[in-house]
Every structure is written in C-alpha cells, then in structure tokens.
Design a protein around this motif. Sequence first.
Motif, PDB file in Angstrom:
ATOM      1  N   MET A  47      -1.320  -6.149  -1.103  1.00  0.00           N
ATOM      2  CA  MET A  47      -2.361  -5.695  -0.330  1.00  0.00           C
ATOM      3  C   MET A  47      -1.192  -4.980   1.175  1.00  0.00           C
ATOM      4  O   MET A  47      -2.204  -4.168   2.098  1.00  0.00           O
ATOM      5  CB  MET A  47      -3.412  -6.299  -0.068  1.00  0.00           C
ATOM      6  CG  MET A  47      -4.433  -7.356  -0.890  1.00  0.00           C
ATOM      7  SD  MET A  47      -5.582  -7.605  -0.337  1.00  0.00           S
ATOM      8  CE  MET A  47      -6.134  -8.599  -2.144  1.00  0.00           C
ATOM      9  N   THR A  48      -0.429  -5.815   1.619  1.00  0.00           N
ATOM     10  CA  THR A  48       0.177  -4.929   2.739  1.00  0.00           C
ATOM     11  C   THR A  48       1.546  -4.407   2.409  1.00  0.00           C
ATOM     12  O   THR A  48       2.613  -4.014   3.553  1.00  0.00           O
ATOM     13  CB  THR A  48       0.445  -6.625   3.480  1.00  0.00           C
ATOM     14  OG1 THR A  48       1.617  -7.293   2.402  1.00  0.00           O
ATOM     15  CG2 THR A  48      -0.244  -7.651   3.963  1.00  0.00           C
ATOM     16  N   SER A  49       1.590  -3.828   1.261  1.00  0.00           N
ATOM     17  CA  SER A  49       3.106  -3.005   0.878  1.00  0.00           C
ATOM     18  C   SER A  49       2.195  -1.403   1.634  1.00  0.00           C
ATOM     19  O   SER A  49       1.139  -1.392   1.884  1.00  0.00           O
ATOM     20  CB  SER A  49       3.350  -3.215  -0.380  1.00  0.00           C
ATOM     21  OG  SER A  49       1.752  -2.517  -0.826  1.00  0.00           O
ATOM     22  N   GLN A  50       3.627  -0.264   1.430  1.00  0.00           N
ATOM     23  CA  GLN A  50       3.059   0.808   2.202  1.00  0.00           C
ATOM     24  C   GLN A  50       3.697   1.741   1.122  1.00  0.00           C
ATOM     25  O   GLN A  50       4.840   1.527   0.531  1.00  0.00           O
ATOM     26  CB  GLN A  50       4.010   0.578   3.010  1.00  0.00           C
ATOM     27  CG  GLN A  50       2.752   1.256   3.904  1.00  0.00           C
ATOM     28  CD  GLN A  50       3.606   1.414   5.286  1.00  0.00           C
ATOM     29  OE1 GLN A  50       4.604   1.895   5.335  1.00  0.00           O
ATOM     30  NE2 GLN A  50       2.415   2.096   6.430  1.00  0.00           N
ATOM     31  N   PRO A  51       2.977   2.552  -0.064  1.00  0.00           N
ATOM     32  CA  PRO A  51       1.156   2.333   0.007  1.00  0.00           C
ATOM     33  C   PRO A  51       0.636   0.770  -0.539  1.00  0.00           C
ATOM     34  O   PRO A  51       1.392   0.444  -1.404  1.00  0.00           O
ATOM     35  CB  PRO A  51       1.054   3.214  -0.934  1.00  0.00           C
ATOM     36  CG  PRO A  51       1.905   3.138  -1.937  1.00  0.00           C
ATOM     37  CD  PRO A  51       3.121   3.184  -0.945  1.00  0.00           C
ATOM     38  N   ASN A  52      -0.476   0.386   0.243  1.00  0.00           N
ATOM     39  CA  ASN A  52      -0.870  -1.058  -0.336  1.00  0.00           C
ATOM     40  C   ASN A  52      -1.867  -0.868  -1.674  1.00  0.00           C
ATOM     41  O   ASN A  52      -2.159   0.440  -2.170  1.00  0.00           O
ATOM     42  CB  ASN A  52      -1.619  -1.535   0.624  1.00  0.00           C
ATOM     43  CG  ASN A  52      -2.769  -0.739   1.124  1.00  0.00           C
ATOM     44  OD1 ASN A  52      -3.844  -0.277   0.578  1.00  0.00           O
ATOM     45  ND2 ASN A  52      -2.884  -0.577   2.195  1.00  0.00           N
ATOM     46  N   PHE A  53      -1.769  -1.670  -2.346  1.00  0.00           N
ATOM     47  CA  PHE A  53      -3.010  -1.249  -3.327  1.00  0.00           C
ATOM     48  C   PHE A  53      -4.039  -2.713  -4.078  1.00  0.00           C
ATOM     49  O   PHE A  53      -2.861  -3.753  -3.223  1.00  0.00           O
ATOM     50  CB  PHE A  53      -2.312  -0.946  -4.856  1.00  0.00           C
ATOM     51  CG  PHE A  53      -1.183  -1.808  -5.293  1.00  0.00           C
ATOM     52  CD1 PHE A  53      -1.405  -2.725  -6.161  1.00  0.00           C
ATOM     53  CD2 PHE A  53       0.088  -1.042  -4.560  1.00  0.00           C
ATOM     54  CE1 PHE A  53       0.241  -3.376  -6.895  1.00  0.00           C
ATOM     55  CE2 PHE A  53       0.861  -2.082  -5.309  1.00  0.00           C
ATOM     56  CZ  PHE A  53       0.722  -2.820  -5.898  1.00  0.00           C
ATOM     57  N   ILE A  54      -5.215  -2.520  -4.313  1.00  0.00           N
ATOM     58  CA  ILE A  54      -5.616  -3.897  -5.000  1.00  0.00           C
ATOM     59  C   ILE A  54      -5.781  -3.950  -6.247  1.00  0.00           C
ATOM     60  O   ILE A  54      -5.994  -3.094  -7.074  1.00  0.00           O
ATOM     61  CB  ILE A  54      -6.616  -3.611  -3.850  1.00  0.00           C
ATOM     62  CG1 ILE A  54      -6.590  -3.717  -2.406  1.00  0.00           C
ATOM     63  CG2 ILE A  54      -8.039  -4.837  -3.940  1.00  0.00           C
ATOM     64  CD1 ILE A  54      -8.046  -3.261  -1.761  1.00  0.00           C
ATOM     65  N   LEU A  55      -5.225  -4.950  -6.927  1.00  0.00           N
ATOM     66  CA  LEU A  55      -6.061  -5.314  -7.805  1.00  0.00           C
ATOM     67  C   LEU A  55      -6.883  -6.036  -8.780  1.00  0.00           C
ATOM     68  O   LEU A  55      -7.041  -5.800  -9.682  1.00  0.00           O
ATOM     69  CB  LEU A  55      -4.519  -5.333  -9.192  1.00  0.00           C
ATOM     70  CG  LEU A  55      -3.467  -4.914  -8.937  1.00  0.00           C
ATOM     71  CD1 LEU A  55      -1.546  -5.179  -9.704  1.00  0.00           C
ATOM     72  CD2 LEU A  55      -3.454  -3.072  -9.276  1.00  0.00           C
ATOM     73  N   MET A  56      -7.445  -6.703  -7.436  1.00  0.00           N
ATOM     74  CA  MET A  56      -8.148  -7.737  -7.986  1.00  0.00           C
ATOM     75  C   MET A  56      -9.484  -6.858  -8.164  1.00  0.00           C
ATOM     76  O   MET A  56      -9.465  -5.988  -7.219  1.00  0.00           O
ATOM     77  CB  MET A  56      -8.303  -9.115  -7.122  1.00  0.00           C
ATOM     78  CG  MET A  56      -7.626 -10.542  -6.813  1.00  0.00           C
ATOM     79  SD  MET A  56      -7.500 -11.379  -6.017  1.00  0.00           S
ATOM     80  CE  MET A  56      -7.009 -11.672  -4.907  1.00  0.00           C
ATOM     81  N   LYS A  57     -10.856  -7.485  -8.465  1.00  0.00           N
ATOM     82  CA  LYS A  57     -11.746  -6.750  -8.502  1.00  0.00           C
ATOM     83  C   LYS A  57     -13.117  -7.464  -8.389  1.00  0.00           C
ATOM     84  O   LYS A  57     -12.560  -9.192  -7.706  1.00  0.00           O
ATOM     85  CB  LYS A  57     -11.946  -6.295 -10.619  1.00  0.00           C
ATOM     86  CG  LYS A  57     -11.174  -5.213 -11.405  1.00  0.00           C
ATOM     87  CD  LYS A  57     -11.812  -4.196 -10.206  1.00  0.00           C
ATOM     88  CE  LYS A  57     -10.464  -2.984 -10.990  1.00  0.00           C
ATOM     89  NZ  LYS A  57     -10.427  -1.898  -9.762  1.00  0.00           N
ATOM     90  N   PRO A  58     -14.020  -7.608  -7.899  1.00  0.00           N
ATOM     91  CA  PRO A  58     -14.739  -8.096  -7.550  1.00  0.00           C
ATOM     92  C   PRO A  58     -15.304  -9.736  -7.955  1.00  0.00           C
ATOM     93  O   PRO A  58     -15.490 -10.959  -7.877  1.00  0.00           O
ATOM     94  CB  PRO A  58     -16.251  -7.586  -7.031  1.00  0.00           C
ATOM     95  CG  PRO A  58     -16.050  -6.271  -6.992  1.00  0.00           C
ATOM     96  CD  PRO A  58     -14.692  -6.075  -7.865  1.00  0.00           C
ATOM     97  N   ASN A  59     -15.568  -8.943  -9.737  1.00  0.00           N
ATOM     98  CA  ASN A  59     -15.055 -10.299 -10.822  1.00  0.00           C
ATOM     99  C   ASN A  59     -14.515 -11.382 -10.483  1.00  0.00           C
ATOM    100  O   ASN A  59     -14.499 -12.515 -10.576  1.00  0.00           O
ATOM    101  CB  ASN A  59     -15.742 -10.243 -11.906  1.00  0.00           C
ATOM    102  CG  ASN A  59     -17.117  -9.310 -12.112  1.00  0.00           C
ATOM    103  OD1 ASN A  59     -17.704  -9.527 -11.332  1.00  0.00           O
ATOM    104  ND2 ASN A  59     -17.478  -8.614 -13.316  1.00  0.00           N
ATOM    105  N   THR A  60     -12.644 -10.546 -10.286  1.00  0.00           N
ATOM    106  CA  THR A  60     -11.933 -11.547  -9.461  1.00  0.00           C
ATOM    107  C   THR A  60     -12.380 -12.872  -9.069  1.00  0.00           C
ATOM    108  O   THR A  60     -12.162 -14.466  -8.900  1.00  0.00           O
ATOM    109  CB  THR A  60     -10.621 -10.568  -9.646  1.00  0.00           C
ATOM    110  OG1 THR A  60     -10.447  -9.274 -10.384  1.00  0.00           O
ATOM    111  CG2 THR A  60      -9.155 -11.867  -9.421  1.00  0.00           C
ATOM    112  N   LEU A  61     -12.393 -12.096  -7.853  1.00  0.00           N
ATOM    113  CA  LEU A  61     -13.341 -13.055  -6.435  1.00  0.00           C
ATOM    114  C   LEU A  61     -14.343 -13.480  -7.076  1.00  0.00           C
ATOM    115  O   LEU A  61     -14.384 -15.021  -6.658  1.00  0.00           O
ATOM    116  CB  LEU A  61     -13.611 -11.849  -5.537  1.00  0.00           C
ATOM    117  CG  LEU A  61     -11.894 -11.953  -4.784  1.00  0.00           C
ATOM    118  CD1 LEU A  61     -12.786 -11.417  -3.159  1.00  0.00           C
ATOM    119  CD2 LEU A  61     -11.991 -13.001  -4.383  1.00  0.00           C
TER     120      LEU A  61
END
Length: 340
Positions: free
Chosen positions: A258-272
């Motif tokens: 989430m803090t790389s450049q570019p950033n990316f998010i692999l978690m989904k709402p259901n993961t959380l």
Amino acid sequence: METFWKSPSNIALIKYWGKYDPQLPANPSISFTLSACHTETRVAALPCEKQNDVQFEIYFEGIKTPAFAPKIAAFFKRVAHLVPWVYDYSFSIYTQNSFPHSSGIASSASGMSALALCLTDFHQELGNDLDNPRQFASELARLGSGSAARSVYGGLVVWGKHNDLPTSSDVFAVPYELPVHAEFNSFQDVVLLVEKGQKETSSTAGHGLMHGHPFAERRFQQAHENMKRLMPILKTGDLEGFGEIVESEALTLHALMMTSQPNFILMKPNTLAILEHIRQFRKETKIPAYFTLDAGANVHYLFPEKDKQKVMTFVTEKLLAYCKNSEYICDFVGQGPKSL
Ligand code: DP6
C-alpha cells in the motif's frame, strides 16, 4: 529418463518481500511447509540435438498448455549454468495441482519445487554426484520462484541468511535448525478463499517495487529482528508471541504494498471482515488462532491441532460467509516433497 515428484506449497510466517539479482532475498524468511496444497509433476527427458533454447512441452491437468511455457522457459534459462545438460534433452512436463488453478493459491512454490526436484534426479542420473541433493533442488527452485526454495523441505524452513542460524543461506533454503516445541509440528492452516482468479499485481512485480521503497531498509532490518524474536517462541511454544509476530508480518507485507510506488491493495473488504472476526473470536475464547496473508486476498488461519474442532465450528458458522462460494481448504504442516 523419467521422474515424478509431489511437492507442497508453503505459508510464510516471516515474509520474503524484496529481492535482487539473481533471485536472492532482501531478508530472511521462514515458512511452514503445507501438505494438502501440492503439485504433482512428472517429467520425461529424451536426448535431442543441442539447441539454443531448452526444448519442452508442458501439459497441465493432461492438456497441453502453452500459456505456462514462458515461465518454464525462463526457469530453464536461469538454471542452465547449474544443469548445462538441459540443452541436450527435450522435456515433456506433466503437472497438476491438488487445488483449483483459479483458487488464488499460488502454484509457483509447489510447481517450481516439484520441477526442481525432477531436474535434480536427472542431474544425478547423468552421473553428477551431489553431497546434498535437496539443497541443490532448493537452489534450482529458488531460481524459479523465491518461495519455492522453501518447499523442498517439510516442517519449518528458512530461506535467507540470518546471523543466529549458521546453516542459513541466501542461495538455498534449509530446515529450521533450532529446537521447536511439539505444538508447531501439527499446526493447522485453513485457507479461506476470499478471491479467486488472477491477481491484479503479481508477487514478482511487488518484489520489484521494494527497490526504492521508502521503508525498504527498515523493513529488511525488521525481518531480521522478527526472526530473532521468533526463535525462543518456537522453542517454548509461546503461542501468543507467535501470533503477534505472524499477524504483524502479514499486515506489514500488505502495508508495504500500500506504500509502494505505484501502490496497490490486494486485500478485499471480505479479507478485512475475516481478520476482524478472527481477532474477536480470539478475544472471546482465548483460543490461540491467528491469521496470516500471502500476496493476495485469501486468509490463512493458523491454529494448534488441539483446537481444531472449536475453530472449525467458528469457521463454518462465521467465516465461510465471506468466502467465494463458501470455499476453503483445510491444510496442515507437512513432511515435505515425496518422490512418486
Ligand atoms: C508474499 O516467491 O511468489 O508469498 O520469487 O518473484 O516468484 P518470486 O515471488 P514469490 O513471492 C512470495 C511472496 C510471499 C511471501 C513469502 O512466501 O515469503
């Protein structure tokens, strides 16, 4: 020549995230080798006239699958300096996974380790003496996929040099050499399948983004520290200490994405949602069951065998609602690859 290996997947407790040429890890990692999630690979090799590229065809679940060819070709290129005879053979590779290809479970660790073990057999059959064939296989597997280096051994496996582990190396993985409490020999891993199909960002691309990452150096140092903290915990069976490190490593991995450049998010709402339920269940029951994540949306739920019944009731009643088609895989710490 022909050979056949079954090799398992693994789940990292301290994560490998960041590498440099040639496939060397930026920090030490440690994983549990699994059992139920595995790949079976049979390879037949026929002598052929020397070519510039390694000759092979690949069959996945019995069907010729040219889509897998670029990865295998890249693997052969990378290992050719260790097994130069590969240019003198044409290979037929038949491979299948115990888990559905689209389950979001990475097959690179089990797949590359199985292939590496097959090549190691051929290497010996061709008269090359090896002091430690498994170590050789681990080095080959590493060149295919970093995490695959760890899958050639059962139980707890370390890849990457750590000062307190004299046998550890960046070049190959080794079985964890210090005392381990019996509790960890039968740990369970329920893989909760949140998201199926191809990931938007591959692990390989993610590793690349650690170059120039603002937190890279501190993170690599943290992995060394966490490994040191884990050693007495593994010895005494301190499950709370274990869970604290393992969950922190999982969240750190995703924080790095989430803090790389570019950033990316692999978690989904259901993961959380699953992570929150897992923490709530632990608070209420005091059962030492912890999550970890790999580079995807799925959750690996780790707990001691003796708590299996209670945890599985909770999984069925609460967590399956967040899984795609209520799908999950019951896995556990395994003994490592098997020659078939
Ligand atoms: C998040 O081994 O899949 O699972 O070396 O580029 O093939 P390549 O990457 P890969 O990365 C796995 C990363 C991880 C953490 C881990 O297994 O340690």
